[in-house]
Design an enzyme around this catalytic site. Structure first.
Site, PDB file in Angstrom:
ATOM      1  N   TYR A  17       0.867  -1.184   0.000  1.00  0.00           N
ATOM      2  CA  TYR A  17       0.000   0.000   0.000  1.00  0.00           C
ATOM      3  C   TYR A  17       0.900   1.230   0.000  1.00  0.00           C
ATOM      4  O   TYR A  17       1.592   1.487   0.986  1.00  0.00           O
ATOM      5  CB  TYR A  17      -0.869  -0.039   1.256  1.00  0.00           C
ATOM      6  CG  TYR A  17      -1.935   1.020   1.349  1.00  0.00           C
ATOM      7  CD1 TYR A  17      -2.652   1.423   0.228  1.00  0.00           C
ATOM      8  CD2 TYR A  17      -2.270   1.591   2.573  1.00  0.00           C
ATOM      9  CE1 TYR A  17      -3.646   2.378   0.327  1.00  0.00           C
ATOM     10  CE2 TYR A  17      -3.274   2.542   2.684  1.00  0.00           C
ATOM     11  CZ  TYR A  17      -3.949   2.929   1.555  1.00  0.00           C
ATOM     12  OH  TYR A  17      -4.942   3.867   1.659  1.00  0.00           O
ATOM     13  N   TYR A 171     -11.999  -5.159   7.126  1.00  0.00           N
ATOM     14  CA  TYR A 171     -10.694  -4.726   7.643  1.00  0.00           C
ATOM     15  C   TYR A 171     -10.844  -3.556   8.622  1.00  0.00           C
ATOM     16  O   TYR A 171     -10.379  -3.594   9.750  1.00  0.00           O
ATOM     17  CB  TYR A 171      -9.776  -4.310   6.482  1.00  0.00           C
ATOM     18  CG  TYR A 171      -8.524  -3.621   6.974  1.00  0.00           C
ATOM     19  CD1 TYR A 171      -7.478  -4.363   7.501  1.00  0.00           C
ATOM     20  CD2 TYR A 171      -8.416  -2.234   6.977  1.00  0.00           C
ATOM     21  CE1 TYR A 171      -6.350  -3.738   8.005  1.00  0.00           C
ATOM     22  CE2 TYR A 171      -7.286  -1.602   7.481  1.00  0.00           C
ATOM     23  CZ  TYR A 171      -6.259  -2.368   7.988  1.00  0.00           C
ATOM     24  OH  TYR A 171      -5.158  -1.735   8.503  1.00  0.00           O
ATOM     25  N   HIS A 172     -11.498  -2.516   8.150  1.00  0.00           N
ATOM     26  CA  HIS A 172     -11.565  -1.275   8.937  1.00  0.00           C
ATOM     27  C   HIS A 172     -12.451  -1.412  10.161  1.00  0.00           C
ATOM     28  O   HIS A 172     -12.366  -0.603  11.068  1.00  0.00           O
ATOM     29  CB  HIS A 172     -12.064  -0.130   8.059  1.00  0.00           C
ATOM     30  CG  HIS A 172     -11.328  -0.036   6.757  1.00  0.00           C
ATOM     31  ND1 HIS A 172     -11.596  -0.861   5.694  1.00  0.00           N
ATOM     32  CD2 HIS A 172     -10.303   0.750   6.373  1.00  0.00           C
ATOM     33  CE1 HIS A 172     -10.777  -0.570   4.699  1.00  0.00           C
ATOM     34  NE2 HIS A 172      -9.980   0.392   5.085  1.00  0.00           N
ATOM     35  N   LYS A 526     -11.205  16.978  16.560  1.00  0.00           N
ATOM     36  CA  LYS A 526     -10.417  16.372  15.493  1.00  0.00           C
ATOM     37  C   LYS A 526     -10.304  17.344  14.324  1.00  0.00           C
ATOM     38  O   LYS A 526     -11.163  17.416  13.465  1.00  0.00           O
ATOM     39  CB  LYS A 526     -11.062  15.062  15.035  1.00  0.00           C
ATOM     40  CG  LYS A 526     -10.868  13.986  16.091  1.00  0.00           C
ATOM     41  CD  LYS A 526     -10.649  12.596  15.533  1.00  0.00           C
ATOM     42  CE  LYS A 526      -9.773  12.426  14.356  1.00  0.00           C
ATOM     43  NZ  LYS A 526      -8.353  12.282  14.621  1.00  0.00           N
ATOM     44  N   ASP A 530      -8.321  14.220   8.901  1.00  0.00           N
ATOM     45  CA  ASP A 530      -7.981  12.959   9.548  1.00  0.00           C
ATOM     46  C   ASP A 530      -9.234  12.230  10.026  1.00  0.00           C
ATOM     47  O   ASP A 530     -10.048  12.785  10.739  1.00  0.00           O
ATOM     48  CB  ASP A 530      -7.066  13.270  10.744  1.00  0.00           C
ATOM     49  CG  ASP A 530      -6.672  12.028  11.514  1.00  0.00           C
ATOM     50  OD1 ASP A 530      -6.786  10.913  10.962  1.00  0.00           O
ATOM     51  OD2 ASP A 530      -6.245  12.176  12.671  1.00  0.00           O
ATOM     52  N   HIS A 532      -9.079   9.196  11.699  1.00  0.00           N
ATOM     53  CA  HIS A 532      -8.777   8.268  12.800  1.00  0.00           C
ATOM     54  C   HIS A 532      -9.524   8.732  14.040  1.00  0.00           C
ATOM     55  O   HIS A 532      -9.079   9.660  14.718  1.00  0.00           O
ATOM     56  CB  HIS A 532      -7.284   8.230  13.087  1.00  0.00           C
ATOM     57  CG  HIS A 532      -6.484   7.587  12.009  1.00  0.00           C
ATOM     58  ND1 HIS A 532      -5.911   8.305  10.998  1.00  0.00           N
ATOM     59  CD2 HIS A 532      -6.179   6.282  11.780  1.00  0.00           C
ATOM     60  CE1 HIS A 532      -5.273   7.461  10.193  1.00  0.00           C
ATOM     61  NE2 HIS A 532      -5.422   6.239  10.632  1.00  0.00           N
TER      62      HIS A 532
END
Ligand code: B12
Ligand SMILES: Nc1nc2c(ncn2[C@@H]2O[C@H](COP(=O)(O)OP(=O)(O)OP(=O)(O)O)[C@@H](O)[C@H]2O)c(=O)[nH]1
Ligand SMILES: [Mg+2]
Lengths: 652, 312
Positions: A17, A171-172, A526, A530, A532
């Site tokens: 990746y 996955y996430h 935040k 981003d 996350h």
């Protein structure tokens, strides 16, 4: 059945990746990686490209070229793929909200190479539900977003038959704290939502073909035996859904096809060399059993929790795959687990749990309607995970056990990470302006895009036309935002359980609140693009459990928005969380936007040691990184900071 | 802060709000929420006086779409040139006393726009959907803002509390959920000033909800308007809702709000026992209705206290 295969299996597709800075430097990186034996491409785009902004947009600040490559128009895509024969390459693009657009740019780049679209193979991630649940690069509300996904599927199934238009992602979900059961159930529910949306746009007889084009992107954690069982369970459930819900009979179309990136959430900042063992074991989870083996694998690097990997770090990750595939005997045998009581038992357990969870999602109207439910469930699972690590119940070697260590020789002069030249942002801003100057008038293409967006027509034709006309990423997404409106996903924090928290901590918060005259109030913010959110969510939830009043508005806010909220809300302290690497720009921006308001600021996330002095100089009171895994201790320090700033003395 | 200092600060902030200075709002709220500065809060409320702004309560079950609706309404009000303050009340955790305040996330606004003020409030131990300082805050802010909205959670009980703080109460109803309808029919919920069915983009369920509510209101002989809206893009019915709220606001009964507000404070302070001493809620409301219309809320509260302790 023989215990040997007549012929050694071909290895899975090996990818890294990658992408950063500019299209030209990423192209160079891709060519080097291919020369090292990598067999497919996996493109990482930067956050502005993923969320539909050009490099000169306010929200792009600090993010251009950081975590991926910026692609603003067909010119960038041509440079990115220069010298790479697109008719032969298999390219995976991690792109979601703007998938239709980047796919169109890819098709046009191929056209320019003289390769017709029906020769292309690859994958666009294009799973929008998990963007709301975990990944955060959504752009439009759920309804129109699902329609874009369906349009892409309907288009590619006819015109680009070897393309995987969506990669349904579990996955996430794991990276956001999901249990194996949640991973299975939420991703299967998402797949059903996509298929149901496509069913409204293609003739019924095409649905088996559509079903056969749906692939998955999964995760495997370090509990590699049960993680392998999870993949087998997904294989069973997918086939069952195909047969029962969609009437698919073609065996090939019923096969569960998946690519993998293994778990990164469990990779640690402390003693980072241990991550290599973790990654190897996780790679086994997705390759060990032939009946549920990955089609494509990309592995994270040993320095995952420190920052971006350098080319050498990524090479090491690729070599892990190559050793596994070419040196070991793994590929010489049929499935290792057929007839295993342990494996069958684990699969059965997971299937039972996942089926029950699927019913709960269906009861809420399916995956789209159940986004708030699923998001809250993930935050809750992650809360439990963090609590287990904090208490020591879940062992993390080098973090909460076996912490004594020799100094690491691996963190060299560059801090052991790739640092992107901050100058690339200004260059990209200039470049996109120059592009707009020279490419001519695109207003007709954008008008057409808006018209189609507001109609029921497939978006792809107008998108391809816009790509050819030289429209930019921000213009394409901007036109759709005009029609679709914008959206903020739920944060899921309000519903998290509130167990009995540390008594001493609660007493201290209560004492300081009493002395202040009102409850200690914190804003968790935040800034930037981003996505996350894990850290911010868990800090917000823990602060509530400690007795704070907590304002948390979710991801993707501008420094101005955060500063305004902090002032209007009368908070005693601001906690900012940034993991994408834009802290050097955005943290000082927030402090500047506070315009002198005297509110202390603490910061958490992926903050390299080398950047801490500059942040402190800008006025940051404290910096927290993943090695500060004890949330209660962080809370104690924040209360102490508020007390000190407001002249409240220590407890008697 | 000493009492004298707090009083001075309260008087100053109240005067600034009375003069229409919206930048005083954050500090005013900080003071009103400070439990140890009651004197300052009182000084602020009396210096601010009773503002001309329209105080609107928006209530409804969790997740029904109140904040999203507010976001759409805010847009509408701003386009009409009105300055808007929002007080969003969320419950506090019984276990920790802390609260997660998330409503402002859904209320889209320009951070540079000084004519918008949004404040989240934790309900604390208070039941009934309001935070201790909400009512005073709404009153004070009504001096500097044309519209003050209070968002609270609830259906069935807490409308009464909002009614004590707001000129106009709108209850938001979820299509395909019968809660509000049942509560209304059973008389558990008072008839609100305006009923809003949201998520009209969901189609048939919203239309059915609207019809059911109309029928129920008819049976009760009530004529509260029922409006159906969609709060997400493309929005529908938002201008009509803003009109309906404004129409009700023109005929608002401030005297009633003051009287109910004083009673609410009294009940909060003296509980059921105090209420019994007044002869029960109905008797207290009747008695308040006989008092001079010009009396302000603190005076009415004082009168109630005196009735409670005739010898004190
Ligand atoms: C989980 C994860 C994800 C998940 C995020 C899920 C979610 N909803 O949060 C997913 C899979 C979606 C994801 C995606 C991406 N990721 Co990621 N991800 C991670 C990973 C593995 C763990 C982060 C995490 O959640 N940890 C658990 C939480 C609890 O820890 P934490 O946030 O660090 O918080 C702790 C402290 O930092 C601190 N803290 C944090 N915030 C705050 C705030 C306050 C107020 C306080 C007091 C303390 C505090 O306290 C916490 C307790 O210990 C890291 C690598 C790593 N192992 O750290 C990469 C990482 C952060 N990701 C990275 C990247 C590049 C991405 C992508 C941008 C890739 C791409 N090009 O598309 C995408 C897109 C994401 C986006 N939209 O921005 C990079 C960032 C590189 C950099 N900074 O230079 C990292 C470092 C990996 C790497 N080495 O490349 N990711
Ligand atoms: N389809 C549709 N969804 C809506 C509409 N209004 C709100 N929603 C969605 O409903 C969910 C809840 O909306 P909120 O505005 O947060 O609801 P709320 O009543 O303020 O919630 P609480 O404050 O938590 O009680 C969100 O996912 C919104 O996107 C609407 O008009 N149509
Ligand atoms: Mg709300």
């Amino acid at each position: 059945m023989s215990h040997r295969l007549p012929e050694r299996d071909r290895p899975w597709m090996m990818r890294t990746y990658a992408g950063h800075s500019t299209a030209a430097s990423s192209n160079e990186l891709y060519r080097r990686n291919l020369a090292k034996g990598q067999t497919g491409l996996s493109v990482a785009f930067d956050l502005p490209t993923q969320t539909g902004y050009d490099p000169d947009h306010e929200l792009a600040r600090g993010e251009v070229g950081k975590v991926g490559v910026p692609v603003a128009h067909r010119g960038d895509m041509a440079v990115l793929m220069d010298g790479i024969p697109l008719g032969e390459m298999n390219t995976s693009m991690t792109i979601n909200a703007t998938a239709a657009w980047l796919f169109a740019l890819y098709v046009v780049a191929a056209e320019e190479q003289g390769v017709p679209e029906d020769q292309l193979s690859g994958t666009t991630q294009n799973d929008i539900i998990k963007e709301y649940l975990s990944r955060g690069t959504y752009a439009f509300p759920p309804g129109p977003s699902m329609r874009l996904v369906a349009d892409m599927v309907a288009y590619t199934v006819e015109h680009v038959p070897r393309w995987n238009p969506v990669n349904i992602c579990s996955y996430h979900l794991q990276e956001a704290g999901a249990t194996p059961v949640q991973e299975i159930a939420f991703s299967m529910a998402t797949a059903c939502a996509v298929l149901d949306a496509v069913a409204e746009r293609v003739p019924a007889e095409r649905m088996p073909a559509v079903f056969g084009r749906i692939s998955f992107f999964v995760n495997a954690g370090v509990r590699f035996v049960s993680e392998h069982a999870k993949l087998r369970a997904m294989t069973v459930l997918w086939e069952q859904l195909g047969r029962e819900r969609y009437g698919v009979t073609d065996e090939k179309a019923l096969r569960f096809r998946y690519g993998v990136q293994v778990n990164s959430l469990g990779l640690t900042e402390a003693q980072p060399e241990n991550n290599v063992q973790r990654i190897v074991l996780e790679a086994l989870a997705v390759t060990l059993g032939r009946n549920a083996r990955a089609r494509a694998v990309q592995l994270p690097a040993w320095n995952e929790a420190l920052g971006l990997p350098r080319p050498w770090d990524q090479q090491w990750a690729l070599r892990i795959q190559q050793v596994l595939a070419y040196e070991t005997d793994l590929l010489e045998y049929p499935d290792l687990f057929e007839g295993s009581k342990v494996m069958d038992g684990l699969v059965e357990e997971l299937l039972t749990g996942a089926r029950e969870e699927l019913v709960r999602v269906e009861d809420r109207g399916g995956a789209v309607e159940a986004v708030p439910y699923m998001k809250a469930a993930l935050v809750e699972s992650h809360r439990e995970r963090i609590a287990r690590i904090e208490s020591g119940e879940q062992v993390l070697v080098g973090v909460n056990r076996f912490t004594e260590t020799e100094p690491s020789p691996m963190l060299g002069e560059d801090g052991g990470i790739l640092v992107v030249d901050p100058g690339v942002e200004a260059q990209a801003r200039e470049a996109v302006r120059a592009w707009r100057e020279q490419r001519g008038d695109v207003s007709a293409a954008l008008d057409e895009l808006r018209r189609v967006a507001a109609s029921d027509e497939n978006i792809m034709a107008a998108t391809l036309a816009a790509a050819r006309a030289g429209v930019t990423t921000g213009e394409w997404a901007g036109a759709l935002r005009d029609v679709f409106g914008s959206y903020r996903a739920p944060t899921g924090v309000g519903e998290a359980a509130s167990p009995a928290a540390d008594e001493a901590l609660r007493d201290e918060v209560a004492r300081v609140s009493e002395a202040l005259g009102r409850t200690v109030k914190i804003l968790v913010g935040k800034p930037g693009l981003d996505g996350h959110s894990n850290g911010a969510e868990q800090i917000a939830v823990r602060a509530r459990d400690a007795g704070f009043d907590v304002v948390y508005e979710g991801i993707r806010l501008t420094p101005a928005q955060i500063a305004r909220s902090a002032v209007d809300e009368g908070v005693h302290v601001i906690g900012l969380s940034i993991l994408s690497g834009s802290h050097r720009e955005l943290i000082p921006d927030v402090i500047a936007a506070l315009d002198g308001a005297d509110i202390p600021v603490v910061v958490g996330g992926i903050i390299p040691e080398a950047d801490v002095p500059a942040l402190k100089a800008a006025g940051v009171a404290a910096v927290y990184t993943p090695k500060h895994f004890e949330l209660d201790r962080i809370m104690h320090e924040i209360v102490a900071l508020v007390a000190a700033r407001n002249g409240v003395g220590a407890a008697a | 802060m000493g009492d004298g200092e707090a009083r001075g600060r309260g008087a100053e902030l109240g005067a600034r709000l009375a003069a229409g200075d919206r930048s005083a709002a954050p500090a005013a709220l900080n003071l009103l929420e400070t439990r140890t500065a009651r004197e300052g809060a009182a000084a602020l409320v009396s210096a601010a006086g009773e503002g001309a702004g329209h105080v609107i309560g928006i209530t409804g079950p969790p997740g029904v779409g109140k904040s999203t609706l507010l976001s759409a309404l805010l847009h509408e009000w701003r386009s009409r040139g009105l300055a808007v303050a929002v007080l969003a009340v969320d419950p506090s955790s019984k276990r920790s006393g802390g609260a997660l305040l998330g409503d402002r996330a859904r209320i889209e606004h320009d951070p540079a726009d000084r004519d918008v003020f949004i404040r989240s409030m934790a309900a604390g131990e208070r039941l009934g959907g309001l935070a201790p300082a909400t009512r005073a805050a709404a009153q004070a802010l009504a001096n500097a803002f044309d519209v003050v909205v209070i968002e609270t959670v609830g259906v069935g009980q807490s409308e009464t509390d909002v009614a004590e703080a707001a000129d106009t109460v709108a209850v938001v109803v979820q299509p395909a959920s019968g809660d509000a309808l049942q509560f209304l029919k059973a008389g558990i919920m008072e008839v609100p000033d305006v009923l809003v069915v949201t998520k009209a983009d969901l189609g048939a369920p919203a239309r059915r909800a609207e019809e059911d509510l109309r029928a129920a209101l008819g049976a009760l002989g009530a004529d509260a308007p029922v409006l159906t809206v969609s709060a997400i893009a493309p929005t529908q019915g938002i201008a009509a809702l803003a009109d309906a709220l404004a129409t009700h606001g023109e005929n608002r009964d401030r005297v009633r709000v003051r009287r109910l507000g004083a009673l609410a404070d009294f009940v909060h302070e003296h509980g059921e026992r105090g209420l019994r001493a007044l002869g029960g809620r109905r008797a207290a409301v009747r008695w308040l209705a006989e008092q001079d219309e010009s009396l302000d809320e603190p005076t009415l509260y004082g009168l109630l206290e005196r009735r409670n302790q005739p010898n004190g």
